[in-house]
Design an enzyme around this catalytic site. Structure first.
Site, PDB file in Angstrom:
ATOM      1  N   ASN A 167       0.964  -1.356   0.044  1.00 28.87           N
ATOM      2  CA  ASN A 167       0.109   0.214  -0.016  1.00 28.87           C
ATOM      3  C   ASN A 167       0.528   1.586   0.084  1.00 28.87           C
ATOM      4  O   ASN A 167       1.054   2.183  -0.801  1.00 28.87           O
ATOM      5  CB  ASN A 167      -0.946   0.249   1.398  1.00 28.87           C
ATOM      6  CG  ASN A 167      -2.096   1.123   0.749  1.00 28.87           C
ATOM      7  OD1 ASN A 167      -1.528   1.842   0.072  1.00 28.87           O
ATOM      8  ND2 ASN A 167      -3.218   0.905   2.140  1.00 28.87           N
ATOM      9  N   ASP A 168       1.604   1.542   0.901  1.00 27.73           N
ATOM     10  CA  ASP A 168       2.045   2.654   1.338  1.00 27.73           C
ATOM     11  C   ASP A 168       3.166   2.838   0.108  1.00 27.73           C
ATOM     12  O   ASP A 168       3.564   4.200   0.324  1.00 27.73           O
ATOM     13  CB  ASP A 168       2.852   3.029   2.633  1.00 27.73           C
ATOM     14  CG  ASP A 168       1.415   3.323   3.744  1.00 27.73           C
ATOM     15  OD1 ASP A 168       0.903   3.926   3.261  1.00 27.73           O
ATOM     16  OD2 ASP A 168       1.915   3.025   5.050  1.00 27.73           O
ATOM     17  N   VAL A 169       3.948   1.750   0.109  1.00 26.92           N
ATOM     18  CA  VAL A 169       5.153   1.922  -0.567  1.00 26.92           C
ATOM     19  C   VAL A 169       4.980   2.214  -2.295  1.00 26.92           C
ATOM     20  O   VAL A 169       5.430   2.478  -3.323  1.00 26.92           O
ATOM     21  CB  VAL A 169       5.809   0.288  -0.486  1.00 26.92           C
ATOM     22  CG1 VAL A 169       6.394   0.611   1.149  1.00 26.92           C
ATOM     23  CG2 VAL A 169       5.512  -0.881  -1.160  1.00 26.92           C
TER      24      VAL A 169
END
Lengths: 98, 457
Positions: B383-385
């Site tokens: 997700n965040d990456v």
């Protein structure tokens, strides 16, 4: 006997060595490498064995015993998990279409 | 004579350690690396039995057996997903051993010069903190402690305990005063500090902390090596101390956080509500058969696995999918963000366990330019990456973090359990992009469906 500046030189050179050796390691090996370096500081077991070997009072024996016990866990556990992780890294078989 | 032979074996052990670490720097030679280091360790341990004038051999063998058997069994059995906490616990034990050596030295009375005794005390402090801190790190990642303990005045308390530990340690040095009580107080305070230092840190930051404690233990071992006049301990300890420090910095940098930030503040706690500004568009679902068709006609597919994939134990299925895509003529690569998994390289281990060859696994520098040419990017449990907001929104907590350029691909398929945000609570712009489709479901099931659909094409 390692004293004074000789000890400082060893510290400095070892620190450079550690920094340089790790600096070229690809990210894919960071976890096994952390585990591998964790294994290497298990050499503390040798020191604990000496502490236990020369212990004279019961208190010293207890401390030495605990040191050897903990050091052994570091060595054996560190080796087993590092070996397991590194054993999984395989290259593509030739001709597999990669 | 015997002492000379033992010193020579220690020297050889130190050489083997460095050689082994060097071999571990390439996947081709890495397995040999641990074997060489292991040989050095065996040599060092065996020759230590021959120090002249030692006693307590029975106790020594019993302690080694008691330590070796459970750690061998646990090391053989631990699941690859749980590897970070195993490293933490083994590392903590090493720190404890260094502290024990120092304790023996401090209680022994003024047998060495003052510098040596002071070095022993410093190593004791670092080793004891590493010991208790690592145990807490283990407990957190193992799920034994589920919450991060934070309260008002925590930093002040921590500093107070650390200062108290240093003062007690200084007072416990044998040339100041030979006092068993003071030595005990010193160790209790050091152990309490290790606990206090680690309890406020969240699970996601724990790998950085484990790496830091690894460096701590190395340093403590090096210092006790000086006290014991043992060159192998000095060299091995300091090499690990230095490399561990570098590795810690690399990890913190990859997570876009400074080490101070990891140690002294909780992630996202101070920011409270998270801004969702800048996210426009809608989430566009796709079903497995359409996704399979899209991938079947792709000539280049990049798979971005995240920890969600590992939690769902989907790595074997993902590799099966990659092989199925290759049969359809696609070129498949795996893109790994430095913080995918629970620590850098963890995802590589998880994929390697599933049988993915390491030359198909690319890190961020290797692959980021390739995303623009990829037909399909499959994001599984990450997700965040892959959140482009890290590039554009300075108010975002992850602003500045290097991300995988998945948004530049022609098509993006995101396999995701539900509509929630990532662990940082930040909305992911990628998921709302025009070229992104959401494939909802458990990673294991979703990938199984994709494989079935691909096979029926």
């Amino acid at each position: 006997m390692i004293t004074g500046f000789a000890a400082l030189y060893i510290f400095m050179l070892a620190a450079f060595t550690g920094y340089e050796v790790i600096g070229r390691v690809p990210v894919i090996l960071h976890t096994p490498l952390m585990s591998g370096s964790n294994f290497i500081h298990g050499i503390v077991l040798v020191g604990a064995m000496v502490a236990l070997g020369y212990a004279q009072t019961d208190l010293e024996r207890v401390i030495g015993f605990v040191g050897v016990l903990l050091g052994t866990i570091n060595v054996v556990g560190g080796y087993v998990v590092t070996e397991r992780m590194l054993g999984m890294f395989k290259k593509s078989k030739p001709g597999s279409g990669a | 004579m015997m002492a000379q032979a033992i010193q020579a074996s220690y020297l050889l052990a130190a050489i083997l350690f460095i050689f082994g670490l060097k071999r571990m720097s390439s996947p081709v030679t890495a397995r040999g690396g641990i074997t060489w280091a292991g040989a050095g360790m065996a040599l060092g341990i065996l020759s230590t039995f021959f120090w002249p004038g030692m006693h307590n051999y029975g106790l020594m063998v019993v302690a080694i057996a008691l330590g070796a058997i459970p750690s061998w069994l646990s090391g053989e059995r631990v699941a690859m997903t749980n590897m970070p906490q195993m490293v933490a616990i083994y590392n903590g034990m090493g720190g404890g051993a260094a502290a024990a050596i120092a304790a023996a030295e401090l209680l022994h009375g003024p047998s060495a010069d003052q510098v040596t005794i002071a070095v022993a005390g410093l190593g004791a402090l670092i080793g004891a903190v590493s010991f208790s801190g690592s145990v807490i790190a283990f407990a957190k990642l193992q799920g034994l402690i589920n919450r991060s303990v934070r309260f008002r005045g925590q930093q002040a308390l921590n500093i107070f305990v650390l200062v108290a530990a240093v003062v007690a340690g200084a007072a416990a040095l044998p040339f100041v005063k030979v006092s068993t009580g003071m030595v005990v107080l010193f160790f209790v305070l050091a152990i309490v500090y290790g606990v206090l230092m680690t309890v406020p840190i969240g699970g996601a930051d724990m790998p950085v902390v484990i790496s830091l404690f690894n460096a701590f233990t190395g340093l403590a071992v090096g210092l006790e090596g000086y006290v014991l006049n043992n060159a192998a301990m000095i060299i091995a300890g300091i090499v690990v101390g230095a490399s561990g420090t570098l590795l810690t910095q690399l990890m913190a940098k990859a997570m876009n956080r400074s080490l101070a930030n990891v140690l002294f503040s909780g992630f996202g706690v101070e920011s409270g509500a998270v801004a969702t500004g800048g996210v426009t568009g809608s989430l566009k679902p796709i079903d497995a058969s359409d996704a399979a068709v899209m991938m079947a006609y792709a000539s280049s597919v990049i798979i971005v696995p995240g920890y969600g994939m590992a939690v769902a134990q989907a790595q074997h299925k993902v590799w099966e999918l990659a092989q199925a895509l290759e049969k359809h003529g696609a070129h498949v690569a795996f893109a790994i963000h430095p913080v995918a998994g629970r620590m850098p390289g963890h995802m590589n281990v998880l994929l390697a366990e599933a049988g993915v060859p390491y030359d198909k696994i690319k890190d961020i520098e290797e692959i980021n330019a390739d995303f623009a040419h990829a037909d399909v990017v499959l994001v599984i449990g990450a997700n965040d990456v892959v959140n482009p907001i890290a590039r554009i929104d300075p108010s975002s907590p992850i602003y500045g973090m290097p991300i995988l350029n998945a948004d530049q691909a022609k098509n993006v398929i995101v396999v995701k359990r539900g509509r929630g945000a990532g662990f940082s609570g930040i909305e992911n712009m990628l998921f709302y992009a025009d070229n992104t489709r959401m494939l909802y479901g458990d990673a294991q099931d979703a990938v199984s469906h994709l494989i079935q659909e691909l096979k029926s094409l």
